[in-house]
Design an enzyme around this catalytic site. Structure first.
Site, PDB file in Angstrom:
ATOM      1  N   GLY A 105      43.178  44.922 -11.775  1.00 46.38           N
ATOM      2  CA  GLY A 105      42.867  43.592 -11.269  1.00 46.38           C
ATOM      3  C   GLY A 105      41.412  43.504 -10.854  1.00 46.38           C
ATOM      4  O   GLY A 105      40.624  44.423 -11.106  1.00 46.38           O
ATOM      5  N   ILE A 106      41.085  42.396 -10.190  1.00 48.19           N
ATOM      6  CA  ILE A 106      39.694  42.162  -9.771  1.00 48.19           C
ATOM      7  C   ILE A 106      39.628  42.269  -8.255  1.00 48.19           C
ATOM      8  O   ILE A 106      40.259  41.484  -7.526  1.00 48.19           O
ATOM      9  CB  ILE A 106      39.207  40.777 -10.243  1.00 48.19           C
ATOM     10  N   TYR A 166      25.089  68.212 -10.376  1.00 49.41           N
ATOM     11  CA  TYR A 166      24.654  67.048 -11.144  1.00 49.41           C
ATOM     12  C   TYR A 166      23.635  67.521 -12.175  1.00 49.41           C
ATOM     13  O   TYR A 166      22.539  67.964 -11.818  1.00 49.41           O
ATOM     14  CB  TYR A 166      24.025  66.097 -10.128  1.00 49.41           C
ATOM     15  N   GLY A 178      26.725  46.219 -13.531  1.00 47.06           N
ATOM     16  CA  GLY A 178      26.567  46.704 -14.910  1.00 47.06           C
ATOM     17  C   GLY A 178      25.850  48.047 -14.970  1.00 47.06           C
ATOM     18  O   GLY A 178      25.221  48.386 -15.971  1.00 47.06           O
ATOM     19  N   PHE A 211      21.885  52.312  -6.146  1.00 50.08           N
ATOM     20  CA  PHE A 211      22.104  51.397  -5.022  1.00 50.08           C
ATOM     21  C   PHE A 211      21.572  49.975  -5.272  1.00 50.08           C
ATOM     22  O   PHE A 211      22.252  48.989  -4.996  1.00 50.08           O
ATOM     23  CB  PHE A 211      21.398  52.024  -3.811  1.00 50.08           C
ATOM     24  N   ASN A 271      27.232  51.175 -14.610  1.00 48.42           N
ATOM     25  CA  ASN A 271      28.010  52.384 -14.933  1.00 48.42           C
ATOM     26  C   ASN A 271      27.478  53.045 -16.189  1.00 48.42           C
ATOM     27  O   ASN A 271      26.868  52.394 -17.049  1.00 48.42           O
ATOM     28  CB  ASN A 271      29.495  52.031 -15.096  1.00 48.42           C
ATOM     29  N   SER A 278      23.832  48.130  -8.121  1.00 48.51           N
ATOM     30  CA  SER A 278      25.291  48.266  -8.209  1.00 48.51           C
ATOM     31  C   SER A 278      25.921  47.591  -6.995  1.00 48.51           C
ATOM     32  O   SER A 278      25.243  47.302  -6.004  1.00 48.51           O
ATOM     33  CB  SER A 278      25.699  49.747  -8.299  1.00 48.51           C
ATOM     34  N   SER A 291      32.744  55.827  -6.427  1.00 52.47           N
ATOM     35  CA  SER A 291      31.349  56.259  -6.337  1.00 52.47           C
ATOM     36  C   SER A 291      31.072  57.198  -5.146  1.00 52.47           C
ATOM     37  O   SER A 291      31.840  57.238  -4.186  1.00 52.47           O
ATOM     38  CB  SER A 291      30.529  54.975  -6.211  1.00 52.47           C
ATOM     39  N   SER A 292      29.967  57.913  -5.241  1.00 54.35           N
ATOM     40  CA  SER A 292      29.442  58.700  -4.107  1.00 54.35           C
ATOM     41  C   SER A 292      27.975  58.375  -3.921  1.00 54.35           C
ATOM     42  O   SER A 292      27.287  58.056  -4.890  1.00 54.35           O
ATOM     43  CB  SER A 292      29.514  60.200  -4.380  1.00 54.35           C
TER      44      SER A 292
END
Ligand code: FAD
Length: 554
Positions: free
Chosen positions: A273-274, A475, A140, A207, A142, A210, A220-221
């Site tokens: 999909g999952i 960033y 959760g 980290f 993002n 997630s 992701s990076s």
């Protein structure tokens, strides 16, 4: 809450009881006051209790509940209010503004916790048969509104938390590949790998909160991606459950069978999909790991040095450089007695002044090295020469090791700021090197102009976070002093201006945060209308009933 599946605070980042504190950083309050005029030492109102929220009732039907319970067992089918609120949002600042003010919109009706691939297959089929909506949930974390159901969604919404699927299943030690379940959080995964002498090397700032599946679903990076690659490079194969079928992609170093289905799944944000497990590149734990700190006279010097580092034989694991304002922020945020705090010491400032540097313009940089002692020595030598060529100087590894220890605490500062009427968020982009300086200058200017026009104080700063052969990711962090009920509108304005500046200056809509609903309006500028047409055809073909996280990406 389910035993063994960790859950973030409903109102902010990370775990209850953990927070940012400024009292031991005497330069921080004056820095914030100078930048945006906010006194962070003033008393603040506490976040309202969860009981003050008006949580809309679950619309789960008895029939679907019975189906889900028969697949998972009643304990893994949850409809309590707090679980539904936590699963209804990511952690973007807009999410936090909404949830804190009780604007909950369309929450999931139920949260389910499958423990096996077969359970995921059976629950997907049950939900699609009931014409429900499936939203996979990792940590959760993002920040692009990738989890929210449409406000007018009339169908039953099922959030699928993968947190029980958290095992490293297998390590192929010959190939350097690991097969890992998708719901594992970063620290748990690295602990399991490290116990056998391996690491995946993927370390996003998020980290701790997630998951592997979330990283793949958002492309992701991590801060070490310069060496280990972005998740798109690391993830070599995967399993994904789709309505009525299971996609299995074997781990392969490379293949010419295109268009690449693996690439279609990467960044698919639950729309295809999952993802239940993935095969990822893993590496032996390096003998030495070191972060060195450097200063440059200006950010532009630092950018040029980073480009030269990536072109050199020094395959560093990280090379970042902060612009002048971010450098001041880092130094103000160091504890008085710490090695970060000491960077602003009189002795170092004296050396900079002797070199003729303007202290308001200096740029701080961290470069990370890994490998055998000989290799690290060699790389450090190469980097030192490059730094010197660009007018910079090294200040040792002390500040770097402190940064390394504290890096996962940084996200807590956003909640601290929000408590004090400062709306802070981030936007990141990548450009070819030819536009790296331009996008920085123009984005900072566009943000400041936008804030001046509406008479709100705001600050924006930036660092180069990832470098590639042809360009880099920059960033941007921005904070707006707006505690009024219009704060979300002000945020929208600032965010729009920054994203549009990315588009106008040869950037991508996002380098590693994904699209969600937040970045969706820029997709046709990002990949052209024809690109959106191809994506639309893919989603329509795979998911004609729009049961899979509809509305995200496009
Ligand atoms: P979630 O937020 O739970 O889900 C994200 C999306 O992926 C949703 O659409 C969801 O439906 C889908 N999804 C999740 N799991 C699956 C699955 N198993 N199968 C299919 N779809 C799935 N990102 C970076 O890349 N690098 C950073 O350094 C970074 N730093 C951050 C710092 C902060 C403070 C915050 C708040 C966010 C940061 N992010 C960063 C963004 C975020 O952490 C990433 O997007 C992360 O990859 C999301 O993973 P998650 O497990 O939390 O996914």
């Amino acid at each position: 809450m389910i035993d063994g599946v960790k859950q973030q605070k409903w109102w902010g980042w990370g775990e209850e009881g953990k927070a940012y504190h400024h009292e031991d950083k005497p330069k921080f309050a004056p820095f914030v006051k100078k930048m945006v005029g906010v006194d962070i030492t003033a008393p603040v109102a506490p976040v309202p209790p969860f009981s003050s929220l008006d949580v809309p009732a679950s619309r789960l039907s008895d029939a679907l509940r019975a189906d889900l319970e028969s697949v998972l067992g009643a304990g893994f089918v949850q409809t309590d209010d707090e679980t539904r609120v936590v699963h209804g949002f990511g952690k973007g600042v807009r999410d936090l503004l909404r949830v804190r003010s009780g604007r909950l919109s369309r929450l999931p009706d139920v949260v389910v916790y499958p423990g096996t691939q077969q359970e995921v297959e059976r629950l997907v089929d049950a939900v699609v048969a009931a014409d429900g909506v499936l939203i996979p949930f990792g940590g959760g974390s993002n920040i692009v509104a990738a989890l929210e159901a449409k406000p007018d969604e009339h169908r039953q919404v099922v959030s699928v938390n993968l947190g029980r699927m958290n095992k490293v299943l297998e390590i192929d030690e010959v190939s350097g590949l690991a097969h890992i379940e998708a719901g594992v959080f970063g620290p748990d995964m690295e602990d399991q790998l490290r116990a056998r002498g391996w690491t995946m090397g993927h370390h996003p700032d998020s980290f701790v909160w997630s998951t592997l599946g979330g990283w793949i679903a958002t492309r992701s990076s991590g801060m070490q991606s310069d060496k280990y690659g972005d998740i798109a490079d690391i993830c070599r194969g995967l399993t994904m459950v789709m309505p009525g079928r299971v996609l299995t992609l074997r781990p392969l170093p490379s293949t010419s069978s295109g268009p690449s289905v693996r690439e279609m799944v990467l960044g698919s944000e639950g729309r295809l999909g999952i993802i239940t497990s993935a095969w990822v590149n893993v590496h032996r734990i390096p003998e030495v790991r070191e972060l060195q700190a450097y200063f440059f006279p200006t950010y532009e010097d630092g950018l040029k040095a980073c480009q030269e580092i990536v072109e050199s034989d020094a395959a560093v694991m990280m090379a970042r450089v902060s612009d002048a304002i971010e450098t001041q922020y880092i130094m103000a945020n160091g504890k008085k007695s710490s090695r970060l705090g000491s960077l602003s010491s009189k002795a170092i400032q004296k050396i900079m002044l002797q070199k003729g540097w303007d202290l308001e313009k200096i740029a701080m940089s961290f470069v990370g090295f890994e490998g055998s002692p000989t290799h690290v020595r060699y790389e450090k030598g190469l980097v030192s020469k490059i730094v010197r060529r660009h007018g910079g100087m090294g200040v040792g590894k002390g500040p770097g090791s402190l940064y390394d220890q504290k890096k996962y605490d940084t996200p807590y500062i956003r909640d601290f700021m929000l408590d004090r009427g400062l709306v802070a968020d981030v936007s990141e982009t990548s450009t070819p090197w030819a536009y790296a300086e331009q996008i920085h200058t123009n984005t900072v200017a566009a943000f400041q102009r936008a804030m001046d026009e509406i008479g709100v104080r705001g600050v924006v700063f930036c660092h180069l976070s990832h470098s590639y052969h042809s360009g880099a990711c920059q960033y941007f962090t921005f904070a707006i002093a707006d505690s009024s009920p219009d704060a979300e509108k002000t945020y929208d304005h600032a965010k729009r201006v920054i994203q549009q500046s990315f588009m106008d200056n040869h950037g991508t809509v996002s380098h590693h945060h994904g699209v969600g609903e937040e970045h969706s309006p820029w997709m046709d500028q990002d990949i052209s209308p024809a690109g959106v047409f191809i994506q639309q055809a893919l989603f329509d073909g795979v998911d004609p009933g729009r049961n899979l996280n509809p509305g995200k990406i496009i």
